[in-house]
Design a protein around this motif. Structure first.
Motif, PDB file in Angstrom:
ATOM      1  N   LEU A 394       8.389 -22.581 -22.429  1.00 56.47           N
ATOM      2  CA  LEU A 394       7.103 -22.199 -23.018  1.00 56.47           C
ATOM      3  C   LEU A 394       5.930 -22.784 -22.246  1.00 56.47           C
ATOM      4  O   LEU A 394       4.865 -22.161 -22.150  1.00 56.47           O
ATOM      5  N   ALA A 395       6.109 -23.977 -21.680  1.00 54.98           N
ATOM      6  CA  ALA A 395       5.044 -24.554 -20.857  1.00 54.98           C
ATOM      7  C   ALA A 395       4.776 -23.680 -19.637  1.00 54.98           C
ATOM      8  O   ALA A 395       3.621 -23.380 -19.304  1.00 54.98           O
ATOM      9  N   GLU A 396       5.855 -23.262 -18.978  1.00 56.83           N
ATOM     10  CA  GLU A 396       5.655 -22.413 -17.799  1.00 56.83           C
ATOM     11  C   GLU A 396       5.079 -21.058 -18.176  1.00 56.83           C
ATOM     12  O   GLU A 396       4.235 -20.509 -17.451  1.00 56.83           O
ATOM     13  N   LEU A 397       5.509 -20.505 -19.307  1.00 58.89           N
ATOM     14  CA  LEU A 397       4.926 -19.241 -19.762  1.00 58.89           C
ATOM     15  C   LEU A 397       3.431 -19.398 -19.990  1.00 58.89           C
ATOM     16  O   LEU A 397       2.635 -18.548 -19.561  1.00 58.89           O
ATOM     17  N   ASP A 398       3.030 -20.471 -20.658  1.00 56.92           N
ATOM     18  CA  ASP A 398       1.621 -20.703 -20.932  1.00 56.92           C
ATOM     19  C   ASP A 398       0.819 -20.826 -19.641  1.00 56.92           C
ATOM     20  O   ASP A 398      -0.243 -20.205 -19.484  1.00 56.92           O
ATOM     21  N   LEU A 399       1.310 -21.606 -18.704  1.00 55.62           N
ATOM     22  CA  LEU A 399       0.612 -21.758 -17.436  1.00 55.62           C
ATOM     23  C   LEU A 399       0.573 -20.457 -16.649  1.00 55.62           C
ATOM     24  O   LEU A 399      -0.424 -20.130 -15.992  1.00 55.62           O
ATOM     25  N   THR A 400       1.670 -19.693 -16.710  1.00 60.24           N
ATOM     26  CA  THR A 400       1.708 -18.406 -16.013  1.00 60.24           C
ATOM     27  C   THR A 400       0.648 -17.465 -16.560  1.00 60.24           C
ATOM     28  O   THR A 400      -0.057 -16.784 -15.790  1.00 60.24           O
TER      29      THR A 400
END
Length: 426
Positions: A394-400
């Motif tokens: 979810l962190a990577e999704l948010d940053l993406t």
């Protein structure tokens, strides 16, 4: 000081980097390859083979990953936002993120706490968990551990309709938000990793907790089945397997004889090769819960599902575990979305990262189910490991999303992808 924004991406990064100042590294590797390697180091060869393996030469598994490699994200500049909205509407509910935990069988291969640890982790992170028919912990125990957190139930339809209906009733009673009928496992796929080790966990009583706890299934145990055509050789290994089976039976109040009967009955009845569309219509009549069909890859199947009154579809090839050389699930996603009309389409198979989630959403998926990565997290660090994997994805999704210039996950679409025809060919 100007507020530079927050969200799960920056929060997770900051936590990891600040702890790194003190020499502390994440317990669970962040990179997908290192995560899998860490799980492999923790597990026995048969357990890892069952969880990680695929059908045949595993071409479909590789195709699933390669499909994500081909899809390219196309960011826009100067259009970001300080915080991103990850929430999605699904089945008449609002979920905080587009991520669900996929049903995975025999989770005791990964960790002794199995489904219970995953249920607790999902509840803590606010992510729906799809209970598996081949669970190692009964659905009622997992539901209790999750409290009011959302869960769904994945149904395998075997040859005993009464047991199938009993599963549906139990799912309703334990608060499942939907029934997920898996269509692609009417026969067990050809899995060389397991075959080379002669290892099928169900024969040891593993992954059949839903059956051992089901009153209708238990009522069948005094009815003998025909003797199997093949008998195992009488060796010390057979004695150990028998002891494991007996111990599993004691946990469910079954005698060794009953437990042997349970394992035999399960393996003889859990698949249904002649499952058909009329069975889907029957299931639609059995329950008022939303009904999702998992394993859809062909557009015409999506159209037929809509005609049968289902509530949603899951594009999936079972993570490459069923047919060697079938279409990559991501490649099938746009065609199914187009054919599904107003039906919501979810996606699984080959998802490893937050950017993978973004790509699936951009191709039309309403939500994405995560499978092997959370299982590897479970193997490495139990419940905490599952939570770390969820947080990382979810962190990577948010940053993406932030780097793409997208304010909300539901806003992702084809415009955020490079058209395939425009991509440079090698």
């Amino acid at each position: 000081m100007t507020n530079i924004g927050s969200g799960p991406g920056r929060s997770r990064q900051t936590r990891v980097y600040v702890r790194g100042l003190g020499g502390e590294r994440p317990r669970v590797p962040v990179g997908p390859d290192r995560l899998e390697a860490a799980a492999r180091a923790k597990l026995s060869a048969p357990d890892f083979a069952y969880l990680a393996g695929g059908a045949g030469t595993e071409r479909t598994m590789r195709a699933n990953l390669a499909a994500f490699e081909r899809v390219q994200l196309l960011p826009r500049m100067l259009s970001g936002t300080r915080e991103r909205d990850l929430s999605v509407e699904l089945l008449g509910l609002t979920f905080p993120t587009p991520l669900l935990l996929a049903p995975v069988g025999v989770l005791e291969c990964a960790h002794p706490q199995a489904d219970l640890a995953v249920a607790r982790a999902a509840a803590q992170e606010g992510v729906p968990f799809v209970f598996s028919s081949q669970a190692s912990v009964p659905m009622e125990a997992c539901a209790k551990a999750m409290g009011d957190s959302p869960r769904l139930f994945q149904l395998y339809w075997g040859t005993d309709d009464e047991v199938t209906r009993s599963f549906v009733r139990r799912a309703e009673a334990c608060g499942a938000r939907a029934i997920v009928l898996t269509l692609d496992t009417t026969l067990l796929g050809w899995r060389p990793r397991d075959l080379d080790l002669g290892h099928l966990p169900f024969l040891r009583g593993r992954g059949i907790a839903q059956y051992l706890s089901d009153p209708l299934f238990r009522s069948r145990l005094d009815t003998p089945l025909p003797a199997p055509a093949v008998q195992p050789p009488r060796t010390p290994a057979l004695l150990r397997a028998g002891a494991e089976l007996a111990a599993k039976g004691r946990a469910f109040g079954l005698t060794p004889t009953q437990m042997r009967a349970a394992a035999a009955r399960f393996t003889a009845t859990y698949t249904r090769p002649d499952l058909g569309w009329d069975d889907v219509s029957r299931l639609r009549e059995w329950t008022r819960l939303p009904l999702l069909l998992k394993g859809i890859l062909h557009p015409e199947d999506a159209r037929e599902a809509a005609r049968r009154g289902v509530d949603g579809l899951i594009v999936s090839n079972h993570g490459g575990r069923q047919i060697d050389g079938e279409v990559a699930a991501l490649d099938a996603l746009p065609g199914v979305v187009s054919a599904a009309g107003s039906l919501p389409v979810l996606f699984d198979s080959g998802v490893r990262t937050g950017s993978d989630v973004a790509k699936a959403l951009a191709l039309g998926a309403r939500a994405v189910l995560l499978g092997r990565p959370y299982v590897y997290g479970l193997a490495v660090a139990g419940e905490a490991g599952v939570r770390e994997v969820i947080q990382n994805v979810l962190a990577e999704l948010d940053l993406t999303l932030g780097l793409l210039g997208v304010r909300a996950a539901r806003d992702l679409g084809p415009g955020h992808l490079v058209p395939l025809a425009s991509q440079t060919q090698p």
